[in-house]
Write an enzyme that holds these catalytic residues in place. Sequence first.
Site, PDB file in Angstrom:
ATOM      1  N   LYS A  85       1.546   8.068  -4.906  1.00  0.00           N
ATOM      2  CA  LYS A  85       2.784   8.341  -4.168  1.00  0.00           C
ATOM      3  C   LYS A  85       3.806   9.071  -5.030  1.00  0.00           C
ATOM      4  O   LYS A  85       3.990   8.742  -6.206  1.00  0.00           O
ATOM      5  CB  LYS A  85       3.419   7.028  -3.696  1.00  0.00           C
ATOM      6  CG  LYS A  85       2.649   6.314  -2.594  1.00  0.00           C
ATOM      7  CD  LYS A  85       3.416   5.084  -2.138  1.00  0.00           C
ATOM      8  CE  LYS A  85       2.576   4.131  -1.324  1.00  0.00           C
ATOM      9  NZ  LYS A  85       2.256   4.625   0.017  1.00  0.00           N
ATOM     10  N   GLY A 218       2.164  -2.307   7.682  1.00  0.00           N
ATOM     11  CA  GLY A 218       2.159  -3.613   8.336  1.00  0.00           C
ATOM     12  C   GLY A 218       0.790  -4.107   8.748  1.00  0.00           C
ATOM     13  O   GLY A 218       0.668  -5.183   9.332  1.00  0.00           O
ATOM     14  N   GLY A 239      -1.750  -1.597   2.780  1.00  0.00           N
ATOM     15  CA  GLY A 239      -0.986  -1.718   1.541  1.00  0.00           C
ATOM     16  C   GLY A 239      -1.089  -3.117   0.999  1.00  0.00           C
ATOM     17  O   GLY A 239      -2.097  -3.528   0.418  1.00  0.00           O
TER      18      GLY A 239
END
Lengths: 298, 193
Positions: A85, A218, A239
């Site tokens: 990222k 989520g 994640g």
Amino acid sequence: MILNVLNDPNFKVKLGLAEMMKGGVIMDVINAEQAKIAQNAGACAVMALERVPSDIRKEGGVARMSPVRIIREIQAAVTIPVMAKARIGHFTEARVLEALKVDFIDESEVLTPADDEHHINKGDFTVPFVCGARNLGEALRRIAEGAAMIRTKGEAGSGNIIEAVRHIRTIVKEMRHLTILGEEELVHEAKILGAPLDLVQWVAKHGKLPVPNFSAGGIATPADAALVMQLGAEAVFVGSGIFKSNDPEARAKAIVKAATYYKDPAMLLEASEELGIGMPGLDLSKLPESELMASRGW
Amino acid sequence: MSKRVGVLALQGDFEAHERAIARSGAEPVQVRTAAELASVDGLIIPGGESTTMLKLIDYMKLWEPLSTFAHQKPVFGTCAGAILLANEVLSPSQPSFGVIDLTVERNAYGRQVDSRVVELEPIAEFGERVGEGPLEAVFIRAPIIRRAGPGVKVLAQYDGDPVLVEQGHHLVATFHPELTQDSRVHQLFLSKL
């Protein structure tokens, strides 16, 4: 002009890797050991991080690109693609990741934004980018900047699927709406969406995005993964959902199965059979606006 | 009746292959179970991650049915599919169906920044069978064929390495013809059915 970008050989190579990840699960990992667990479970790629989103949320402060050492360690540990990222708008972090030869860069709202107006000019890079989106306008702006993959933002680190569902439903509904409009209505729609007309026309003609459309934010269970895929996502990012659960190995395998057999309830049952309760989740309606990551990005 | 061509839909760019098969006049069928496999005349193993596909094959106990099918019927593999069909896989070594006499090295060009689109000049016989002209080849984190056995016919090379090869009713490409609009490689596969 944008459509020329879609036909550029360099963009074809970027899209190609995104295509190869369809039907797969991209897992957040923070070290070589987790990366190996993810690969052994069947992840189609890993996202190399210093902290998973739920820890970033908990610890607060400024979240930046992961340390080079962690990314290198993860690259050395697995053969599957390694993503990393960069902060929104932080094109020099992205250049460092490109020089490191990561396979994909996520210009991510999970990190603290570096620019409150602009995203990275992704068409300028050799490495492909994925960006988050909550709606079609946001998705098309990111594609106009050169993103080769879109994912829903969801609400990272929350263990709560409601935002990812809202985002995928919104994008699919807005695309469907475009397919019934006339040419003159598309001009008006492009203005409302804040997106380039030729991309709006492309979506109106094809009924889908010109790049793969994945889901993130989520996802904590096999059923969550299957839900967003049935709603139109073509692959999932998980994640905190795996390594913040009590059963990471079993859960990683189960979500890999769910991403392939998302339409088959018997298979989803089998995949869920041995799992305990998932990661602790957050009620997002009780969270102040300032703590939501999905609203980062422009 | 048009041929039913299975596309292994565990993970990867199986939809791109389905579109290429439909363009070539056959019926694509997604294959995720042994029952679906039993209903098709030939199979395509798409691009994607070979390790992911191997895990799902293992979870779903698909190794035996796929191996039996691959030994008896026409199968076409691209990239990860090429790796699964080869006799021997390097870096690292991993299980494969071994239906075509190749040694294949994974991710041999490097990482994604080394992926590329090139133009290939296939051998004359390729042109005679499915049409002449250069072939656009999209290589994505591609493997390299390090050894092709004496029974393997090389249809196209890139940089001195075989990239499109056949042996009997098996066809292998280390690149992705399914990511272009050119259907000739898929037509070549359909001619084996």
